[in-house]
Design an enzyme around this catalytic site. Sequence first.
Site, PDB file in Angstrom:
ATOM      1  N   ASN A  83     -43.909  -5.529 -50.001  1.00  0.00           N
ATOM      2  CA  ASN A  83     -42.880  -5.722 -50.953  1.00  0.00           C
ATOM      3  C   ASN A  83     -43.572  -6.052 -52.195  1.00  0.00           C
ATOM      4  O   ASN A  83     -44.661  -6.512 -52.257  1.00  0.00           O
ATOM      5  CB  ASN A  83     -41.894  -7.018 -50.595  1.00  0.00           C
ATOM      6  CG  ASN A  83     -41.222  -6.552 -49.341  1.00  0.00           C
ATOM      7  OD1 ASN A  83     -40.190  -5.963 -49.445  1.00  0.00           O
ATOM      8  ND2 ASN A  83     -41.795  -7.104 -48.033  1.00  0.00           N
ATOM      9  N   HIS A 109     -40.057  -2.386 -52.704  1.00  0.00           N
ATOM     10  CA  HIS A 109     -41.613  -1.917 -52.146  1.00  0.00           C
ATOM     11  C   HIS A 109     -42.347  -1.486 -53.470  1.00  0.00           C
ATOM     12  O   HIS A 109     -41.946  -0.661 -54.138  1.00  0.00           O
ATOM     13  CB  HIS A 109     -41.737  -1.445 -50.821  1.00  0.00           C
ATOM     14  CG  HIS A 109     -41.134  -1.873 -49.846  1.00  0.00           C
ATOM     15  ND1 HIS A 109     -41.830  -2.171 -48.592  1.00  0.00           N
ATOM     16  CD2 HIS A 109     -39.973  -2.489 -49.498  1.00  0.00           C
ATOM     17  CE1 HIS A 109     -41.099  -2.868 -47.789  1.00  0.00           C
ATOM     18  NE2 HIS A 109     -39.981  -2.982 -48.413  1.00  0.00           N
ATOM     19  N   ARG A 129     -40.254 -12.889 -42.895  1.00  0.00           N
ATOM     20  CA  ARG A 129     -39.503 -11.856 -42.003  1.00  0.00           C
ATOM     21  C   ARG A 129     -39.977 -10.519 -42.332  1.00  0.00           C
ATOM     22  O   ARG A 129     -40.910  -9.881 -41.623  1.00  0.00           O
ATOM     23  CB  ARG A 129     -38.073 -11.841 -42.077  1.00  0.00           C
ATOM     24  CG  ARG A 129     -37.248 -11.064 -41.070  1.00  0.00           C
ATOM     25  CD  ARG A 129     -37.190  -9.681 -41.304  1.00  0.00           C
ATOM     26  NE  ARG A 129     -36.423  -9.231 -42.546  1.00  0.00           N
ATOM     27  CZ  ARG A 129     -36.261  -8.116 -43.146  1.00  0.00           C
ATOM     28  NH1 ARG A 129     -36.787  -6.959 -42.337  1.00  0.00           N
ATOM     29  NH2 ARG A 129     -35.494  -7.793 -44.134  1.00  0.00           N
ATOM     30  N   ASP A 130     -39.759  -9.919 -43.675  1.00  0.00           N
ATOM     31  CA  ASP A 130     -39.911  -8.619 -43.952  1.00  0.00           C
ATOM     32  C   ASP A 130     -41.616  -8.543 -44.032  1.00  0.00           C
ATOM     33  O   ASP A 130     -42.205  -7.630 -43.806  1.00  0.00           O
ATOM     34  CB  ASP A 130     -39.135  -8.265 -45.253  1.00  0.00           C
ATOM     35  CG  ASP A 130     -39.205  -6.699 -45.484  1.00  0.00           C
ATOM     36  OD1 ASP A 130     -39.501  -5.921 -44.404  1.00  0.00           O
ATOM     37  OD2 ASP A 130     -39.056  -6.283 -46.542  1.00  0.00           O
ATOM     38  N   CYS A 140     -42.433  -1.545 -43.489  1.00  0.00           N
ATOM     39  CA  CYS A 140     -41.342  -1.167 -42.491  1.00  0.00           C
ATOM     40  C   CYS A 140     -42.128  -0.350 -41.310  1.00  0.00           C
ATOM     41  O   CYS A 140     -42.710   0.451 -41.485  1.00  0.00           O
ATOM     42  CB  CYS A 140     -40.305  -0.486 -43.158  1.00  0.00           C
ATOM     43  SG  CYS A 140     -38.970   0.035 -41.998  1.00  0.00           S
ATOM     44  N   HIS A 168     -34.242  -4.740 -53.653  1.00  0.00           N
ATOM     45  CA  HIS A 168     -35.249  -4.956 -52.770  1.00  0.00           C
ATOM     46  C   HIS A 168     -36.345  -4.079 -52.933  1.00  0.00           C
ATOM     47  O   HIS A 168     -36.239  -2.768 -52.314  1.00  0.00           O
ATOM     48  CB  HIS A 168     -34.845  -5.148 -51.294  1.00  0.00           C
ATOM     49  CG  HIS A 168     -35.789  -5.312 -50.254  1.00  0.00           C
ATOM     50  ND1 HIS A 168     -35.679  -6.394 -49.308  1.00  0.00           N
ATOM     51  CD2 HIS A 168     -36.980  -4.730 -49.875  1.00  0.00           C
ATOM     52  CE1 HIS A 168     -36.834  -6.239 -48.650  1.00  0.00           C
ATOM     53  NE2 HIS A 168     -37.523  -5.270 -48.900  1.00  0.00           N
TER      54      HIS A 168
END
Length: 300
Positions: free
Chosen positions: A249, A209, A15-16, A240, A207
């Site tokens: 990430n 990055h 997803r991300d 993002c 989370h």
Amino acid sequence: MKLPGRAWIREVGPRDGLQNEPEPLGTEDKIAWIDRLSSTGLGYIETTSFVSPRWIPALADAMEVARGLRRRPGVVYAALVPNARGLERALEAGIDEVSVFLSASETHNRSNINKSIAETLPVVAEVSEAARSAGRTVRGYVSTAFGCPYEGKVKLDDVVRVTDFLLENGASEVSLGDTIGVANPRQVEEALEKLLARYPADRLALHFHDTRGMALANIAGALRMGIARFDASTGGLGGCPYAPGASGNVATEDVVHMLSEMGIETGVSLPELIDAAGFVQSKLGKRLPSRGLQARGRRP
């Protein structure tokens, strides 16, 4: 504080990791990648996002991906859900856990979902309640918890306020996002000191990055504070679409390697994880930032 003996990885690459890719990965390749990830020992995979394809074209095939997976017992298959319509589709697709999200900064929240934080709160509350009524667990994200691409520094009180809201509205866990990769270990410690005075460590995740190469240092610092839940993305994929300049990430395989070297159990097979990272790298046809892939000479 004593380091935890076990850590849990939330794999967010499908997803991300993919949401910002200019050339979308094919549906069958997504499914094959997630199926590979399922066999590594990961207990949690965020598979896609049920947002409008107009907003995130790279994830337009959310329903097909979710339905096409070879589900492995013991693995939680999650998805990001922005609203009631997205929840309907996620439930129809058989998603196990619903991820909801808010930004700690007003400008990023507006850029992300075209709503103010105040306008977003009832939407998140509605989705959370409906998901739990349908027998699903809920996980919350706080974006820009350590810095905003538009506003710069973010007040810790704003992070706490959004975290409070998510936990009070049914989230079993809240992930604090370093959306643009500006956090440092001291800042992470200060944030956790305040939040851990309010909540147990098992309600919080982080989370990071890796924009400035600080993600692993920040994870190490969080471990010393007792945090044992971390988001990561295979290959270091990510970024993002509403955070200009945000890089990928932290790579899942780099996190698992570091934890293993520190004597912290994850239950994840590093060789299988490297293979999964190599697979998605080859399908995307570009070199990914993962140190684990580079150390093993894996090329697209």
